[in-house]
Design an enzyme around this catalytic site. Structure first.
Site, PDB file in Angstrom:
ATOM      1  N   GLU A  53       3.941  -1.878  -3.721  1.00  0.00           N
ATOM      2  CA  GLU A  53       2.738  -2.382  -3.043  1.00  0.00           C
ATOM      3  C   GLU A  53       2.317  -3.749  -3.586  1.00  0.00           C
ATOM      4  O   GLU A  53       1.741  -4.558  -2.855  1.00  0.00           O
ATOM      5  CB  GLU A  53       1.574  -1.386  -3.154  1.00  0.00           C
ATOM      6  CG  GLU A  53       1.748  -0.119  -2.333  1.00  0.00           C
ATOM      7  CD  GLU A  53       2.567   0.958  -3.012  1.00  0.00           C
ATOM      8  OE1 GLU A  53       3.074   0.707  -4.144  1.00  0.00           O
ATOM      9  OE2 GLU A  53       2.715   2.055  -2.444  1.00  0.00           O
ATOM     10  N   LYS A 165      -8.281   9.757   5.954  1.00  0.00           N
ATOM     11  CA  LYS A 165      -7.196  10.281   6.802  1.00  0.00           C
ATOM     12  C   LYS A 165      -7.771  10.901   8.078  1.00  0.00           C
ATOM     13  O   LYS A 165      -7.214  10.728   9.174  1.00  0.00           O
ATOM     14  CB  LYS A 165      -6.395  11.317   6.002  1.00  0.00           C
ATOM     15  CG  LYS A 165      -5.097  11.707   6.671  1.00  0.00           C
ATOM     16  CD  LYS A 165      -4.203  12.511   5.742  1.00  0.00           C
ATOM     17  CE  LYS A 165      -2.886  12.840   6.429  1.00  0.00           C
ATOM     18  NZ  LYS A 165      -1.960  13.567   5.562  1.00  0.00           N
ATOM     19  N   MET A 481       6.514 -19.792 -21.534  1.00  0.00           N
ATOM     20  CA  MET A 481       5.226 -20.422 -21.776  1.00  0.00           C
ATOM     21  C   MET A 481       4.531 -19.818 -22.995  1.00  0.00           C
ATOM     22  O   MET A 481       3.880 -20.526 -23.775  1.00  0.00           O
ATOM     23  CB  MET A 481       4.332 -20.294 -20.530  1.00  0.00           C
ATOM     24  CG  MET A 481       3.031 -21.059 -20.635  1.00  0.00           C
ATOM     25  SD  MET A 481       3.287 -22.820 -20.946  1.00  0.00           S
ATOM     26  CE  MET A 481       3.113 -23.477 -19.297  1.00  0.00           C
TER      27      MET A 481
END
Ligand SMILES: Cc1ncc(C[n+]2csc(CCOP(=O)(O)OP(=O)(O)O)c2C)c(N)n1
Length: 573
Positions: A53, A165, A481
């Site tokens: 996701e 739902k 970094m």
């Protein structure tokens, strides 16, 4: 009744009505009714099945940033919804219009710790413009209309719609004659006349004026007006990380990027300027460094559509709340004549000439080892020879080199995670950008660390038949970094930063994509050209010198005049 629709069908129809063409998501229990309805709308709504996701959310962001439209992502309740939190926060920090749709457990069990229940509305309140929980099917048409309106108007941003739902399963005849019911949400588009006149006056009377452009210029489509303002006044323009592309960097008035990894002459110009017109940038701390010492001589004019930004970090002489395009047009209308600030420009050019960080970086040190800058030099040249490209960068050293060493000339061609600095942004965002711009070549510049966070979306790229994504991994075997900070500020105590990876060529091949490994300077051009010409998405593993640093750098807590450049005697002002 034939006009009756399920809530899930109403959601699909609402998306079509809002002009949505692509959605990115992963199904699950609480969002299953929506997925059940989707095939009926397959000719109008393309669903892209992502592998995580987080990837779906970043893909929706990439789509939005490349196209200027609202990106849409979908997840189920609980873990599906919480996996969207990172891209929602990213969209929030970077003012990206996003509508995130999540399934929620049935309203009968809400609040009972039902299977996969999470209060995603509660979780996302601080990182969305608005969050809805819909448990009544009759609210769906209005909520969708409001959500898209909120996401795309004013300062763009993410909106969450959590739908139970049972609301998805219920049936009704939808009423699309909804009215927006948003008391208190009225963005101001036109700046105050008096302030606009004052801004025009200051800009034309100043001896050392500067314009700073941020992403507000891009989102409001104000690049032409910005160019007109700069050319009519002769005032030089600096562009923030997210403003890159708002003003063409090959223009004689373009100076480059300010801030932590900004160029020396840009940061010094800020410290010396007497008027600073900030359009659509938010004075992020990566730009200002230590706020107390930022632009000490400047009267600041700040144009922003979000009133909360003005005066938040920097004292403002002329606040203008409004849309960048409208405000710039209005300033142009009342702008007095001015002779270009020639002495000021010459002074800045002298500073630039003295430091020339760009040219210096691109000059090869005497080593056979592949330097990151070899890749950027070639990439910049080939990108501009060929045109029709966008670049998505991830987060880290490679991101700052890309900002510094590539000439950004068109809006929406530089897509990056700036505010949140979310590693793992690039590959999925490129997937979204590739769908928004199917006729362009989408380059990803990515560290070996960030690539390992979301490279599973290469499977999505493969499954969707996306052929225009070309990934360049700047592989230095470190979380670069962070290693740089440890080297410069922690006496080389490399804790948690040396990083191994799989064979990236084999990994690409396992995903069904061609992979190219580059270890020598002479092979760089050929690899980029070959990847470009391949009618498929490609991964290039550039194995570069492991310990190269990004300069200039403003150490944490220091003023932007206290930057370190790579040669010690040049440090500071
Ligand atoms: C999700 C996330 N976790 C941690 C960080 C902190 N962080 C910022 S840059 C960086 C290193 C990035 O390494 P790499 O992806 O290899 O790129 P490089 O800096 O070497 O170019 C890390 C860990 C972050 N920005 N985002």
């Amino acid at each position: 009744m034939s006009d009756e629709r399920t809530g899930a069908q109403i959601i699909c129809e609402a998306l079509v009505r809002e002009g949505v063409e692509v959605i990115f998501g992963i199904p699950g229990g609480a969002i299953m009714p929506f997925y059940h309805a989707l095939p009926e709308y397959a000719d109008r709504l393309r669903h892209v099945l992502c592998r995580h996701e987080q990837g779906a959310g970043h893909a929706a962001e990439g789509y939005a940033r490349a196209s200027g439209k609202v990106g849409v992502c979908v997840a189920t309740s609980g873990p599906g919804a919480t996996n969207l939190v990172t891209p929602i926060a990213d969209a929030w920090m970077d003012s990206t219009p996003l509508v995130a749709i999540t399934g929620q457990v049935p309203s009968t069990v809400l609040g009972k710790d039902a299977f996969q229940e999470t209060d995603i509305v509660g979780i996302t309140v601080p990182i969305t413009k608005h969050s809805y929980l819909v448990s009544d099917i009759n609210d769906l048409p209005r909520v969708f209309q409001e959500a898209f309106h909120i996401a795309r108007t004013g300062r763009p941003g993410p909106v969450l719609i959590d739908i139970t739902k049972d609301a998805q399963q219920a049936r009704t005849v939808p009423d699309w004659n909804t009215e927006l019911n948003l008391p208190g949400y009225r963005p101001t588009y036109h700046g105050n006349r008096r302030q606009i006149k004052e801004a025009a006056r200051l800009l034309t009377s100043a001896e050392k004026p500067l314009i700073m452009a941020g992403s507000g210029v891009i989102w409001s489509g104000a690049s032409e007006e910005l160019l007109a303002l700069a050319e009519r006044t002769g005032v030089p323009v600096i562009t923030t990380l997210h403003g890159k592309g708002a003003f063409p960097e090959d223009h004689p008035l373009a100076l480059g990027m300010p801030g932590m990894h900004g160029w020396v002459h840009v940061n010094r110009a800020i410290q010396e300027c007497d008027v600073l017109l900030n359009i659509g940038a938010r004075f992020d701390d990566r730009v200002t460094g230590k706020v107390a010492t930022f632009a000490p001589h400047a009267q600041v004019i700040h144009v922003d559509i979000d009133p909360a930004e003005i005066g938040k970090n920097i004292r403002t002489a002329v606040p203008i709340v409004g849309d960048a395009k409208n405000v710039l047009q209005a300033i142009l209308e009342v702008l007095p004549e001015r002779t270009p600030p020639a002495a000021w420009l010459e002074h800045i050019r002298d500073m630039q000439e003295k430091h020339q960080p760009r040219q210096r970086y691109l000059k090869r040190p005497d080593t056979p080892v592949l330097m990151p800058h070899d890749v950027y030099g070639s990439l910049n040249r080939i990108l501009h020879e060929r045109g029709n490209f966008r670049v998505v960068t991830d987060v880290g050293q490679h991101q700052m080199w890309a900002a510094q060493l590539i000439d950004w000339t068109r809006p929406r061609t530089h897509l990056t995670s700036g505010g949140s600095g979310t590693m793992g942004f690039a590959v999925p965002a490129a997937l979204g950008a590739a769908l928004a711009c199917p006729d362009e070549t989408i380059w990803v510049i990515c560290g070996d660390g960030g690539f390992q966070m979301t490279n599973q979306e290469l499977a999505t790229i493969r499954q969707e038949g996306i052929r225009n994504v070309k990934v360049a991994i700047i592989n230095n075997g470190y979380l670069g970094m962070v290693r740089q900070w440890q080297e410069l500020f922690e006496n080389k105590r490399y804790s948690g930063t040396p990083l191994s990876g799989p064979d990236f060529v084999k990994l690409a091949e396992a995903y069904g994509l061609p992979g190219i490994k580059v270890e020598e300077v002479d092979a760089v051009d050929d690899a980029i050209e070959r990847a470009w010409d391949t009618d498929d998405s490609v991964v290039i593993d550039f194995c570069v010198e492991r310990e190269v640093n990004v300069f200039p750098i403003v150490p944490q807590g220091k003023g932007i005049h206290e930057m370190l450049t790579e040669v010690p005697e040049e440090a500071g002002v």
